[in-house]
Design a protein around this motif. Structure first.
Motif, mmCIF file in Angstrom:
data_model
loop_
_atom_site.group_PDB
_atom_site.id
_atom_site.type_symbol
_atom_site.label_atom_id
_atom_site.label_comp_id
_atom_site.label_asym_id
_atom_site.label_seq_id
_atom_site.Cartn_x
_atom_site.Cartn_y
_atom_site.Cartn_z
ATOM 1 N N ALA A 43 0.863 -1.177 0.000
ATOM 2 C CA ALA A 43 0.000 0.000 0.000
ATOM 3 C C ALA A 43 0.900 1.228 0.000
ATOM 4 O O ALA A 43 1.560 1.525 0.991
ATOM 5 C CB ALA A 43 -0.926 -0.014 1.210
ATOM 6 N N GLU A 46 -1.817 5.698 2.075
ATOM 7 C CA GLU A 46 -2.927 5.341 2.943
ATOM 8 C C GLU A 46 -4.212 5.949 2.398
ATOM 9 O O GLU A 46 -4.279 7.151 2.128
ATOM 10 C CB GLU A 46 -2.675 5.848 4.363
ATOM 11 C CG GLU A 46 -3.758 5.449 5.351
ATOM 12 C CD GLU A 46 -3.445 5.892 6.764
ATOM 13 O OE1 GLU A 46 -4.361 5.849 7.603
ATOM 14 O OE2 GLU A 46 -2.292 6.290 7.008
ATOM 15 N N ALA A 66 -2.262 4.318 -5.125
ATOM 16 C CA ALA A 66 -2.389 3.843 -3.744
ATOM 17 C C ALA A 66 -1.667 2.527 -3.512
ATOM 18 O O ALA A 66 -1.278 2.215 -2.380
ATOM 19 C CB ALA A 66 -3.866 3.701 -3.377
ATOM 20 N N PHE A 67 -1.490 1.721 -4.561
ATOM 21 C CA PHE A 67 -0.824 0.425 -4.438
ATOM 22 C C PHE A 67 0.266 0.317 -5.497
ATOM 23 O O PHE A 67 0.130 0.850 -6.605
ATOM 24 C CB PHE A 67 -1.827 -0.728 -4.614
ATOM 25 C CG PHE A 67 -2.913 -0.756 -3.575
ATOM 26 C CD1 PHE A 67 -2.750 -1.460 -2.394
ATOM 27 C CD2 PHE A 67 -4.100 -0.074 -3.772
ATOM 28 C CE1 PHE A 67 -3.751 -1.478 -1.432
ATOM 29 C CE2 PHE A 67 -5.113 -0.089 -2.818
ATOM 30 C CZ PHE A 67 -4.922 -0.800 -1.644
ATOM 31 N N THR A 128 -12.867 -1.864 2.357
ATOM 32 C CA THR A 128 -11.558 -2.512 2.282
ATOM 33 C C THR A 128 -11.213 -2.802 0.830
ATOM 34 O O THR A 128 -12.001 -3.434 0.111
ATOM 35 C CB THR A 128 -11.551 -3.830 3.082
ATOM 36 O OG1 THR A 128 -11.897 -3.558 4.443
ATOM 37 C CG2 THR A 128 -10.174 -4.471 3.037
ATOM 38 N N THR A 130 -8.386 -4.578 -1.679
ATOM 39 C CA THR A 130 -7.289 -5.546 -1.702
ATOM 40 C C THR A 130 -6.670 -5.577 -3.093
ATOM 41 O O THR A 130 -7.377 -5.711 -4.094
ATOM 42 C CB THR A 130 -7.786 -6.955 -1.332
ATOM 43 O OG1 THR A 130 -8.341 -6.923 -0.005
ATOM 44 C CG2 THR A 130 -6.639 -7.962 -1.373
ATOM 45 N N SER A 140 -3.913 -5.367 1.705
ATOM 46 C CA SER A 140 -5.211 -4.704 1.851
ATOM 47 C C SER A 140 -5.048 -3.386 2.603
ATOM 48 O O SER A 140 -4.148 -3.231 3.430
ATOM 49 C CB SER A 140 -6.201 -5.606 2.609
ATOM 50 O OG SER A 140 -6.476 -6.791 1.876
ATOM 51 N N ASP A 141 -5.916 -2.465 2.284
ATOM 52 C CA ASP A 141 -5.991 -1.203 3.006
ATOM 53 C C ASP A 141 -7.468 -0.864 3.159
ATOM 54 O O ASP A 141 -8.289 -1.253 2.321
ATOM 55 C CB ASP A 141 -5.259 -0.093 2.253
ATOM 56 C CG ASP A 141 -4.989 1.119 3.136
ATOM 57 O OD1 ASP A 141 -5.244 1.027 4.350
ATOM 58 O OD2 ASP A 141 -4.543 2.157 2.617
ATOM 59 N N GLU A 142 -7.809 -0.193 4.232
ATOM 60 C CA GLU A 142 -9.208 0.145 4.468
ATOM 61 C C GLU A 142 -9.352 1.593 4.897
ATOM 62 O O GLU A 142 -8.417 2.219 5.399
ATOM 63 C CB GLU A 142 -9.821 -0.785 5.515
ATOM 64 C CG GLU A 142 -9.272 -0.631 6.921
ATOM 65 C CD GLU A 142 -9.969 -1.553 7.910
ATOM 66 O OE1 GLU A 142 -10.463 -2.625 7.508
ATOM 67 O OE2 GLU A 142 -10.014 -1.189 9.103
#
Length: 206
Positions: A43, A46, A66-67, A128, A130, A140-142
């Protein structure tokens, strides 16, 4: 001593030369092959929490920033999946279960995340995202999405039938609840209610 650079693979030739005190020398060489290993996606940024008003417009975001994955330059690819958690509307009293309606729909087209909000719904939920590479490694980020309530206008849902009585008749009582509605009023079984209706009557003679 051979030290390897991070996230690099390929083949190189190492030449070793031995020289004596008279300047005579001999060389030998060998190859070093660094085989690739799959690197996990990370990630990169954030994902920020979102606050919108009830019945607000669609919100979009670009996931490509973001990724990231260092293997992408070698042909790896990332795919994305989004999951929306159950919303917390703050309406439960802890004793009686409350039927919770969906707060929003989340979809991904390519690397674009789209959030579409359900009408007349407010509360907070968790989204979330992924990212998975072609080898199955994932991260994964949420983030939270809060939909703040706005006031909905009451509406008339029926018509009151004309009343005809004789002069000097007793009082006539009419229950107005079936004839007016407001989306902000919860079921009478739920406490506390978030809105209420106050009725005002005007009389005109004919």
């Amino acid at each position: 001593k051979l030290s390897f650079e991070p996230d690099q693979n390929g083949t190189a030739i190492v030449t070793v030369t031995a020289t004596d005190s008279q300047g005579a020398f001999v060389s030998d060489e060998f190859s070093v092959t660094v085989t690739p290993v799959n690197d996990d996606p990370v990630a990169n940024l954030e994902l920020e929490d979102i606050v919108v008003e009830e019945d607000g417009p669609e919100v979009t975001g670009d996931l490509s920033q973001a990724f990231t994955d260092v293997d992408i330059e070698y042909g790896d690819q990332l795919s994305f999946v989004v999951v929306v958690g159950s919303p917390d509307t703050g309406e439960s009293d802890g004793l009686n279960p409350v039927e919770v309606l969906p707060l929003l729909k989340a979809t991904i087209e390519g690397t674009e995340l789209k959030l579409s909000f359900e009408p007349d719904q407010n509360g907070t939920t968790t989204v979330t995202v992924t990212a998975t590479d072609s080898q199955g490694s994932f991260v994964s980020d949420e983030f939270s999405v809060t939909v703040t309530p706005v006031n909905d206008q009451p509406v008339a849902v029926g018509s009151i039938k004309p009343v005809m009585v004789e002069q000097d008749s007793v009082d006539v009582r009419i229950d107005l609840e079936p004839f007016f509605s407001d989306k902000d009023i919860l079921s009478l079984d739920v406490f506390p209610a978030v809105d209420s209706l106050v009725f005002d009557v005007q009389v005109s003679s004919s």
